[in-house]
Design an enzyme around this catalytic site. Structure first.
Site, PDB file in Angstrom:
ATOM      1  N   SER A 173       0.796  -1.238   0.000  1.00  0.00           N
ATOM      2  CA  SER A 173       0.000   0.000   0.000  1.00  0.00           C
ATOM      3  C   SER A 173       0.823   1.280   0.000  1.00  0.00           C
ATOM      4  O   SER A 173       0.336   2.321   0.444  1.00  0.00           O
ATOM      5  CB  SER A 173      -1.093   0.007   1.077  1.00  0.00           C
ATOM      6  OG  SER A 173      -0.596  -0.121   2.330  1.00  0.00           O
ATOM      7  N   THR A 228       0.819   1.937   5.131  1.00  0.00           N
ATOM      8  CA  THR A 228       1.169   3.353   4.888  1.00  0.00           C
ATOM      9  C   THR A 228       2.380   3.784   5.698  1.00  0.00           C
ATOM     10  O   THR A 228       2.511   3.409   6.859  1.00  0.00           O
ATOM     11  CB  THR A 228      -0.026   4.248   5.281  1.00  0.00           C
ATOM     12  OG1 THR A 228      -1.085   3.959   4.403  1.00  0.00           O
ATOM     13  CG2 THR A 228       0.319   5.725   5.209  1.00  0.00           C
ATOM     14  N   THR A 236       1.186   6.788   0.589  1.00  0.00           N
ATOM     15  CA  THR A 236       0.331   5.589   0.581  1.00  0.00           C
ATOM     16  C   THR A 236      -0.353   5.386  -0.766  1.00  0.00           C
ATOM     17  O   THR A 236      -0.491   6.334  -1.540  1.00  0.00           O
ATOM     18  CB  THR A 236      -0.778   5.713   1.655  1.00  0.00           C
ATOM     19  OG1 THR A 236      -1.423   4.446   1.832  1.00  0.00           O
ATOM     20  CG2 THR A 236      -1.849   6.733   1.275  1.00  0.00           C
ATOM     21  N   ARG A 293     -10.983   8.399  -4.821  1.00  0.00           N
ATOM     22  CA  ARG A 293     -11.008   8.516  -3.348  1.00  0.00           C
ATOM     23  C   ARG A 293      -9.660   9.022  -2.841  1.00  0.00           C
ATOM     24  O   ARG A 293      -8.603   8.542  -3.240  1.00  0.00           O
ATOM     25  CB  ARG A 293     -11.317   7.154  -2.745  1.00  0.00           C
ATOM     26  CG  ARG A 293     -11.311   7.103  -1.199  1.00  0.00           C
ATOM     27  CD  ARG A 293     -10.001   6.625  -0.634  1.00  0.00           C
ATOM     28  NE  ARG A 293     -10.064   6.358   0.813  1.00  0.00           N
ATOM     29  CZ  ARG A 293      -9.003   6.093   1.573  1.00  0.00           C
ATOM     30  NH1 ARG A 293      -7.805   6.061   1.047  1.00  0.00           N
ATOM     31  NH2 ARG A 293      -9.135   5.866   2.856  1.00  0.00           N
ATOM     32  N   THR A 299      -1.847   6.182  10.497  1.00  0.00           N
ATOM     33  CA  THR A 299      -2.060   5.063   9.580  1.00  0.00           C
ATOM     34  C   THR A 299      -3.300   4.320  10.049  1.00  0.00           C
ATOM     35  O   THR A 299      -3.658   4.365  11.228  1.00  0.00           O
ATOM     36  CB  THR A 299      -0.837   4.138   9.500  1.00  0.00           C
ATOM     37  OG1 THR A 299      -1.128   3.069   8.595  1.00  0.00           O
ATOM     38  CG2 THR A 299      -0.468   3.540  10.852  1.00  0.00           C
ATOM     39  N   GLY A 300      -3.954   3.671   9.109  1.00  0.00           N
ATOM     40  CA  GLY A 300      -5.203   2.997   9.448  1.00  0.00           C
ATOM     41  C   GLY A 300      -6.276   3.427   8.472  1.00  0.00           C
ATOM     42  O   GLY A 300      -5.982   3.820   7.346  1.00  0.00           O
TER      43      GLY A 300
HETATM   44  C1  SD4 Z   1      -5.716   5.580   3.862  1.00  0.00           C
HETATM   45  N1  SD4 Z   1      -4.617   5.821   5.982  1.00  0.00           N
HETATM   46  O1  SD4 Z   1      -5.610   5.854   2.672  1.00  0.00           O
HETATM   47  C2  SD4 Z   1      -4.468   5.295   4.650  1.00  0.00           C
HETATM   48  C3  SD4 Z   1      -4.182   3.818   4.595  1.00  0.00           C
HETATM   49  C4  SD4 Z   1      -3.267   3.275   5.633  1.00  0.00           C
HETATM   50  O2  SD4 Z   1      -2.083   1.554   6.433  1.00  0.00           O
HETATM   51  O3  SD4 Z   1      -2.865   3.909   6.560  1.00  0.00           O
HETATM   52  N2  SD4 Z   1      -2.889   2.058   5.523  1.00  0.00           N
HETATM   53  O4  SD4 Z   1      -6.802   5.472   4.430  1.00  0.00           O
END
Ligand code: SD4
Length: 343
Positions: free
Chosen positions: A80, A192, A210, A220, A243-244
């Site tokens: 990612s 990320t 990311t 998006r 992250t998340g």
């Molecule tokens: C997102 N926060 O695009 C990012 C993805 C992510 O570990 O953190 N992945 O929503």
């Protein structure tokens, strides 16, 4: 410390694999050696080590953030970030990135950018060579080409076949009149990179990169390129990165919130925790489902992290030392094996 010496130190850390610093949950954790770099996830250690090396070789802190993040962007195994990232629903790898420099509170970002291996470099270019903060989509790509960034195919064969399989499953579900399987966040797997840096003058910097939520709706944009959401740097106080699940960060200006908690006196770990608690207060989802993690670094060199689920780890490097630390978790639900992706 020169580059070769530091490689020795980090090779030791690498040999430890995901060994967790026992001090990581002690509050607050502080390092004397500068610069210090903190990044999300265990794989971040290759980026934080590289950042230390860049400064040891005479590079600037911004060079260190950029080139440190390059390591992760170029890693095809990381699903990612950058090349090898999971595509959107149309099979296009769309990247988000941002960068911030504390001393002049400068920021640059790109969103929904296709075909460039290093969105962090395009974000830096936007920051340094335009009067703007963020460029998006095709026009961001046009800008990148004009500035000499090279187009690259980011969709690997492996990701292409996984995407084709996902499309097939989706078509089957539609034919059976089942609800179309929506791309789910697998909170066991995120990739990320958000990286924070503090130099020996007390100046703070940060970057985030990311490919976001796998099979997302084309166009998006997540939290990662949004200043104050995926990243925030305040040179008076500290820096934070996220992250998340971006949707659960960007509705709350997550990283800004963490920095503001530090401004009110919280150490980095407590600040991350308080930010998550604020999100929980306003969101009906409940802590278990939010999938939000923050890292933070203060102006005095304290660092820490917290996540909704158990097992969020982060990397910390400074001259002669690098380690993977375990964050404070707010629920008992496990985050699962480290590394992977949102899909
Ligand atoms: C997102 N926060 O695009 C990012 C993805 C992510 O570990 O953190 N992945 O929503």
């Amino acid at each position: 410390m020169n580059r070769r010496k530091f490689l020795g130190a980090s090779a030791g850390a690498a040999a430890l694999g995901t060994a967790i610093a026992s001090s990581s949950l002690a509050n607050p954790v502080v390092r004397v050696q500068r610069p210090i770099f903190v990044a999300t996830w265990p794989f971040g250690i290759r980026s934080t080590d590289e950042a230390v090396n860049v400064v040891a070789d005479g590079g600037s802190m911004l060079d260190a953030i950029e080139k440190g993040i390059w390591v992760t962007e170029s890693d095809v195994k990381n699903a990612s970030v950058g090349i090898g990232g999971i595509p959107n629903a149309d099979g296009q790898v769309e990247l988000d990135a941002c960068i911030m420099a504390g001393p002049n509170h400068a920021a640059g970002a790109v969103a929904a950018l296709r075909d460039f291996e290093h969105p962090i470099s395009v974000a830096r270019d936007v920051m340094e060579n335009t009067p703007h903060v963020m460029l998006v989509g095709d026009n961001a790509a046009k800008y990148a080409v004009k500035r000499g960034h090279r187009r690259t195919n980011l969709l690997t064969d492996q990701q292409k076949s996984k995407w084709l399989k996902w499309k097939e499953d989706e078509a089957k579900a539609k034919a059976q009149k089942k609800p179309t399987p929506r791309p789910k966040v697998n909170e066991q797997q995120h990739d990320t990179i958000a990286m924070l840096g503090l130099d020996d003058q007390g100046n703070l910097f940060g970057g985030c990169s990311t490919s976001g939520w796998g099979y997302k709706v084309p166009g998006r944009v997540g939290d990662s390129p949004i200043i104050g959401s995926g990243l925030y740097v305040d040179n008076q106080v500290g820096a934070a990165g996220a992250t998340g699940l971006g949707e659960n960060v960007m509705r709350f200006c997550g990283s800004f919130l963490v920095v503001e908690m530090m401004r009110q006196g919280a150490d980095p770990t407590t600040a991350c925790q308080k930010a998550i608690e604020r999100i929980e207060m306003l969101d009906p989802l409940g802590l278990d489902e939010l999938s939000v993690n923050f890292v933070a670094l203060s102006k005095s060199g304290q660092y820490g992290a917290a996540g909704t689920n158990q097992g969020f780890k982060y990397a910390v490097s400074s001259p002669g030392s690098s380690e993977v630390c375990l964050s404070k978790s707010l629920t008992k639900k496990a985050i699962g094996p480290e590394g992977g992706n949102i899909k």
